[in-house]
Design an enzyme around this catalytic site. Structure first.
Site, PDB file in Angstrom:
ATOM      1  CB  ILE A 119      -0.967  -0.010   1.204  1.00  0.00           C
ATOM      2  CG1 ILE A 119      -0.219  -0.085   2.547  1.00  0.00           C
ATOM      3  CG2 ILE A 119      -1.913  -1.194   1.094  1.00  0.00           C
ATOM      4  CD1 ILE A 119      -1.122   0.060   3.773  1.00  0.00           C
ATOM      5  N   GLY A 173       9.531  -3.967  11.710  1.00  0.00           N
ATOM      6  CA  GLY A 173       8.475  -3.215  11.027  1.00  0.00           C
ATOM      7  C   GLY A 173       8.526  -1.737  11.357  1.00  0.00           C
ATOM      8  CD  GLU A 220       0.757   0.179  12.274  1.00  0.00           C
ATOM      9  OE1 GLU A 220       1.514  -0.804  12.159  1.00  0.00           O
ATOM     10  OE2 GLU A 220      -0.454   0.070  12.484  1.00  0.00           O
TER      11      GLU A 220
END
Lengths: 180, 749
Positions: free
Chosen positions: B473, B712, B715
């Site tokens: 995305i 990751g 966020e």
């Protein structure tokens, strides 16, 4: 005129036959003739009829800049432009910029290459509008500093937040153009 | 053949995004851009009331237009299943999932109540404007402040949610402590607003088959949902999302446009496209409105004695969305007494949902505002305060972290920012007519991992394909997959093709929670190692066995060749090895074994951390705020690609600046409608709002956290960012603002 038949009715329909207007545009260097209703936007013409989907729809209200294309070298929001009002215009979309780059012997237009090199995109949806807008900015010749670029690019929103990288990419191309 | 001049791509190289060229040339096709012969356009009609029932839909005017094929409403739609379980999806929450056009009930303003289907976009749009609806309204409430009077803890909680754990006696410790602060904080609802509006193109293939191009973060999630709702065999539904124009969580659950486009396609047995308008993007998922009360107390040296951290978030009348809001502050700070309470409250809107760092972007940010106030109350430098109260373990449950380099992040960020030159008093720094403020905050997010499968296929010329049903995305997943594959088999990046965004590919988790780089990356590495093992077996078939029966640990894979570590001159090309074994291709499909849980004694916390430093300049008279500089130092384990990872952090920071200064949903509660449902009035940061942002990745080797040591980064960039900015505004102006965004009016009072 497109007269493909859908569900027993003509796509063109009665309204189109009485109200449609003939225009021609030069899109990415190729002359194209259309018979279209006066309410068709340049954006929808490009996307739905020409399948030039590189030009994006992000709001349809001139608020996000995703639909930016160059008309006679000037950047405009194609969602706010009725196609019939641009009869005879030269339209350059993101697909056409790549061709310009290829004509100069490069794989990509300098702005496109700079966007890739600076990772000036993430999802890529605002990117064609950003690049066309940047080319319009260069054509205008007003913006020189990074602050001016930021100000002058503020009509092009990017929700992924690639702004600093976009500014770096545009500055790189601006500075190269200056030294040429 | 493999070009020997090209170098092997390695994990850690700042490579250009592999899908970059497709995106900068306009060749990348998004959900509404796949050409289909005979396509029909659906235009959604939205409810004008917030609650009640539809008495009658007058569609005569629309139907009178010859190009209009159908007006689909609850009165004429195809049959739909009666029970809630058919409408759930992989990430749904307890309750009754929304079913568009199911019956006459209106549940929220902007609810889709009809779809006009026509041969052209323009006709569908015009015809939709001709539809007149008679309603019977009931009273509604969209005001969260009112809803809070009946806040509650649902019995049936979302499976991923665990209530916060209190410790000690926070209230007694708070009362007894010499220094304390307490405040009520508020953030509005936020709408994800990816630049691409939610869109679906449903291709009616005939014989009960459909292909769906959808804006989603999980093609297999949408596949299973559509099969269950519309009665297709799952193998007859293929969902593709090769390019997704941003999502930030809005594409985790199947959205109503894919439901409507599929319903219309089924009704008409035709291909249908439905694209929402930007206004309609404010009629579905959003980050919940949040209130949080934080009370902190310290001893006279600034050591925390008590943490009280209570929060409530909004949900709909029909589903119970919950997120982890309170835990972060309790996890991050050493303090013997801490209590937290989390509740939800219902308003008449669509169900709230996950948006970039759900719960932490709000809960940790607001907590960090209170921490700054506590530091000032204790006369301790705000950065020093965080170090005084630093916890090496998860302070909420006592488990050790697999790694936590927040101390290093604080040090490196402070050094780069020049924090030591800060004068602590508010309004003590200035640049001409502008007040200068420097603020700091820290952030924390989960390092998640989910089992994912991948497929790898190697050709004799060294071309390698890797695939999984993941989504990119804008996160860089294509690049991560290609880079991990190239690293594992020693190939240049150009030799690798990564494929994703197709439900027919090996099973992948949804793109969410910052877990895909770790999860898909590990899957790709695992199958590429499988390919390498098969290559080595094949090499043994070669006459004379030039590698002498070497095992995996004895060889390297580089530039399309297998070579002995002990003698690099003894090597075999992939092609020669494969032809010796009579192989045209080598293919492996599998998922890596990984156990991240463990017993309670060995359980560890897996988290990313950051330290954010912000500089603002505030016009003294006009109170216009500019964020002139951000330095963010991130501890997120191993970074596969520093270039694309940096962009992820930049994106989080920009969205955090939006939280601090710009974004706000304004609802007219009499109408129950979002009034600023467009980009002119729902402000997100623009170019001119964003100046210098510096990203530092702190070295944090962590082989324990996930197979690749990856944590990751999607966020962590947003968590705490707004707090750093708002704390800087305090430092500049001396004004504490407890309700985001900090607009000029709040500083002028």
């Amino acid at each position: 005129m497109d007269t493909r038949v859908f569900g027993g009715t003509s796509q063109a329909g009665a309204a189109q036959s009485s109200e449609a207007i003939g225009i021609s545009l030069v899109i990415n260097g190729r002359r194209r003739d259309f018979v279209i209703e006066p309410w068709v936007t340049l954006l929808d013409l490009l996307r739905e009829q020409e399948h030039l989907t590189g030009t994006k729809k992000g709001c349809d209200h001139g608020q996000c800049g995703a639909c930016t294309v160059l008309v006679d070298g000037k950047r405009i929001n194609s969602c706010l432009a009725l196609a019939v009002a641009r009869d005879g215009a030269q339209v350059t979309t993101i697909e056409g910029l790549a061709c310009e780059g290829l004509a100069e012997g490069h794989g990509l237009h300098p702005l496109q290459q700079a966007f890739v090199d600076h990772d000036a995109l993430q999802c890529g949806y605002c990117t064609p509008g950003q690049i066309c807008s940047a080319q319009g900015l260069i054509n205008e010749g007003h913006a020189r500093s990074r602050d001016e670029v930021r100000e002058s690019m503020s009509g092009n929103l990017c929700r992924c937040g690639a702004y600093t990288n976009i500014a770096a990419a545009v500055m790189e191309v601006l500075e190269k153009a200056d030294t040429r | 053949m493999t070009s020997p001049t090209r170098t092997t791509a390695r994990i850690g190289d700042p490579l250009n995004r592999v899908d970059g060229v497709a995106k900068v040339t306009g060749q990348a096709r998004y959900a509404a851009e796949h050409p289909v012969e005979g396509l029909l356009y659906g235009w959604v009609v939205s409810s004008g009331i917030t609650k009640g029932r539809i008495v009658r839909i007058h569609d005569e005017g629309a139907r009178a237009l010859p190009e209009v094929v159908e007006v689909m409403t609850h009165t004429n739609r195809p049959q739909l299943p009666p029970f809630d379980h058919s409408y759930t999806d992989a990430v749904s929450v307890p309750g009754s999932p929304f079913r568009a056009l199911y019956d006459e009930k209106a549940l929220f303003n902007g609810q889709p109540i009809a779809v006009v289907i026509a041969g052209t976009l323009e006709t569908a749009r015009y015809a939709a404007s001709l539809i007149d609806v008679e309603y019977e309204s009931e009273s509604h409430n969209t005001d969260f402040a009112v809803a809070l009077t009946s806040q509650f803890v649902p019995n049936d909680k979302r499976s991923t949610f665990e209530p916060p754990q209190s410790r000690g006696d926070a209230h007694a410790a708070y009362d007894a402590a010499p220094l304390k602060v307490a405040a009520d904080f508020h953030v509005p609802a936020y709408y994800h607003n990816p630049m691409e509006m939610h869109a679906s193109t449903v291709v009616w293939e005939g014989n009960g088959r459909i292909t769906v191009y959808d804006k989603t973060q999980g093609p297999q999630n949408v596949q299973a949902y559509l099969a269950a709702v519309f009665g297709f065999s799952p193998e007859h539904v293929r969902v593709k999302n090769p390019y997704v124009g941003g999502a930030f969580g809005s594409g985790l659950r199947p959205q109503y446009q894919v439901y409507l486009a599929t319903l219309a396609a089924k009704m008409l047995e035709r291909s249908v496209r439905v694209v929402l308008t930007r206004q309609q993007m404010f009629s579905h998922v959003h980050r919940p409105e949040t209130v949080q009360t934080v009370a902190l107390a310290t001893d006279t040296s600034g050591r925390l004695q008590a943490i009280i951290n209570d929060a409530a978030t909004s949900t709909s009348r029909f589903e119970d969305y919950m997120e982890t809001v309170c835990d972060w502050g309790l996890m991050n700070y050493a303090c013997e007494n801490a209590s937290a309470k989390y509740t939800i409250a219902r308003v008449d809107t669509y169900t709230s949902g996950d948006m970039r760092a759900p719960g932490a972007a709000t809960g940790m940010t607001l907590f960090e505002l209170a921490v700054d106030e506590m530091a000032y109350a204790a006369s301790v430098d705000p950065l020093q305060f965080r170090l005084i109260n630093y916890s090496d373990k998860n302070a909420m449950d006592g488990t050790p972290f697999t790694s936590k380099a927040l101390r290093e992040a604080c040090a490196q960020g402070a050094e780069k920012f020049g924090w030591s030159r800060r004068t602590p008093a508010p309004r003590s720094m200035r640049d001409g007519r502008e007040l200068v403020g420097w603020g700091v905050a820290t952030g924390i997010w989960d390092a998640l991992f989910e089992k994912t499968s991948a497929h790898a296929k190697l050709l004799p010329n060294g071309d390698l394909e890797v695939a999984t049903a993941a989504s990119d995305i804008g996160t860089g997943t294509y690049t991560v997959m290609a880079q991990v594959a190239a690293d594992t088999l020693g190939l240049p990046i150009e030799k690798v093709t990564a494929t994703l965004g197709d439900s027919a590919l090996p099973k992948s988790t949804v793109e969410g929670g910052s877990k895909l780089a770790a999860s898909a990356g590990a899957a790709v590495q695992h199958v590429c190692r499988g390919v390498a093992e098969k290559l080595l077996v094949a090499a043994d078939q070669l006459e004379g066995q030039p590698l002498g029966g070497a095992r995996m640990e004895d060889v390297t894979f580089a530039q399309g060749r297998i070579a002995l570590k002990s003698d690099a001159t003894r090597s075999i090309s992939f092609g020669d090895a494969m032809s010796a074994a009579g192989l045209d291709t080598i293919e492996v499909e599998d998922s890596p074994a990984w156990h991240s849980g463990g017993s309670s004694q060995t359980r560890k916390s897996r988290n990313t951390h950051n330290a954010i430093f912000a500089e603002v300049k505030v016009d003294e008279e006009l109170c216009v705020v500019r964020v002139t500089r951000i330095v963010i130092a991130v501890a997120a384990g191993r970074i596969i690609n520093p270039k694309t990872a940096r962009s992820q952090i930049l994106g989080g920071v920009v969205m955090g600046i939006g939280m601090a200064l710009h974004e706000e949903t304004a609802t007219d509660h009499r109408l129950g409608r979002v009034m600023n449902h467009n980009f002119a009035e729902y402000h997100i940061p623009a170019h001119a709002d964003i100046q210098d942002i510096e990203v530092i990745f702190v070295d944090e080797p962590d082989p324990e956290v996930t197979p690749l040591g990856v944590k990751g980064v999607g966020e962590i960039g947003i968590v705490g960012t707004a707090a750093a900015v708002v704390n800087a505004i305090y430092h500049a102006t001396g004004k504490r603002v407890h309700s985001l965004p900090v607009t000029i009016d709040k500083l002028l009072v």
